[in-house]
Write a protein that holds these residues in place. Structure first.
Motif: not given
Ligand code: KG4
Ligand code: ZN
Length: 340
Positions: A15-16, A37-44, A51-52, A177-179
């Motif tokens: 979280e920023t 939402e960005v990290h969801k697709r990687y499961g964590g 950082s980016r 289940m989703p992250y």
């Protein structure tokens, strides 16, 4: 007395966040840009991506926090920032932004410990009553912290392996289940029965530490064994049984600590504070004790935010805990190092 205006910055995980708090208790703004939402697709959470994203968001988030607070940088009394613990690359973005602003506007720089922040979220809701005990349960932390007075922290228990939220997320993954899986398991648990006897890690007599990796393995083994035997286990029963184990250990250790340390107030913080089973069970057990106050801040203050960092920073400001521009992010920062 002049009013104290502290700008807080938080970038320890995904979280920023930036916020302005007046006199340590009043939120003037509390802006959070979540990367979930960005990290969801990687499961964590993927540290490099976190950082980016912080770099992209930090200036926008700070400007928005100042705009909503209707203040200029010259009105501020100090800059508070999460120095640690967390992902080092993520922390660095917040620390560098805070240093740049402190230098540019000649503001004192206040280093804050992330867990100290979670605890001080409480003060944005209700005045703290000492001595108090905080149960901080999130994706990254599971800690019981005793405070005899403002700004003084004693970690009396912590996880020896996985954090509670992390165990939820890993078990959720086994159940496809989703992250993040915590809220899904919580929901499912209410449709099932806690009829599987999973272990409770009480550890040594008198210990306030936690351990969730054995429970996580037990859940995974139960699923795999059932698959091999061609049996089916109701996912809702699995969720309910897992949740019963986590909640029982968290609540009973908290109650024991309340009794041993004779505290007046208990604070629940961190993302897992959203868990209905935990909230209900903890409320019931603390009520039974009679004269102990339980505070569960609203969810937007339980999960990562910068108002909590500004609130903790306000106390540090009053106590003269400052850093110079050599301040560095510290991913394994010790909460007790701030005690004076
Ligand atoms: O505090 P937080 O937003 O972020 C940090 O980890 O710092 O906590 C997120 C964690 C995740 O592991 C998520 O699965 C868990 O809190 N969580 C829950 C619930 N809501 C969120 N765990 C159990 N039950 C919930 N209702
Ligand atoms: Zn946190």
């Amino acid at each position: 007395m002049n009013n104290l205006y502290i700008l807080g910055i938080e970038t320890s995980c995904d979280e920023t966040a930036a916020a302005v708090v007046k006199n340590g208790t009043q939120i003037l703004s509390n802006v959070v840009a979540s990367q979930i939402e960005v990290h969801k697709r990687y499961g964590g959470v993927v540290p490099e991506i976190a950082s980016r994203k912080h770099v992209e968001q930090i200036t926008i988030v700070i400007e928005e926090a100042m705009r909503q607070a209707k203040l200029n940088f010259s009105d501020l009394s100090g800059m508070a920032v999460t120095q640690g613990p967390g992902l080092v690359g993520a922390l660095l973005i917040g620390v560098e932004a805070a240093k740049a602003l402190a230098f540019a506007h000649s503001l004192p720089l206040i280093p804050v410990h992330h867990i100290g922040g979670h605890i001080y979220a409480n003060r944005l809701v209700k005045e703290m009553k000492f001595p108090l005990l905080a149960l901080v349960v999130s994706g990254g932390h599971t800690e019981l912290v005793y405070m005899k007075e403002h700004g003084h922290f004693k970690v009396i228990g912590e996880t020896r392996d996985d954090a509670a939220g992390e165990a939820y997320d890993k078990v959720a993954r086994v159940l496809s289940m989703p992250y993040p899986g915590g809220p899904h398991i919580d929901r499912l648990a209410y449709e099932g029965e806690a009829n599987i006897d999973f272990p409770r890690a009480w550890l040594e007599e008198g210990s306030f530490d936690f351990s969730f990796s054995g429970l996580k393995s037990a859940v995974i083994n139960t699923v795999h064994n059932a698959e091999q035997r061609g049996e089916t286990i109701k996912p809702a029963d699995l969720a309910a049984s897992f949740q019963a184990s986590v909640v029982e250990v968290l609540v009973e250790k908290t109650v024991r600590a309340v009794q041993e340390y004779q505290v007046n107030q208990v604070i629940l913080a961190g993302g897992v504070a959203a868990n209905k089973g935990l909230r209900n069970h903890l409320t019931k057990r603390i009520d039974e004790l009679g004269n102990v106050d339980l505070v569960i801040p609203p969810m937007n203050l339980c999960t990562d935010n910068a108002a909590m960092i500004a609130a903790c920073g306000s106390i540090f400001f009053e106590r003269g805990i400052f850093a110079d521009l050599s301040l560095n992010a510290n991913p394994s920062l010790d909460l007790e190092s701030f005690n004076r």
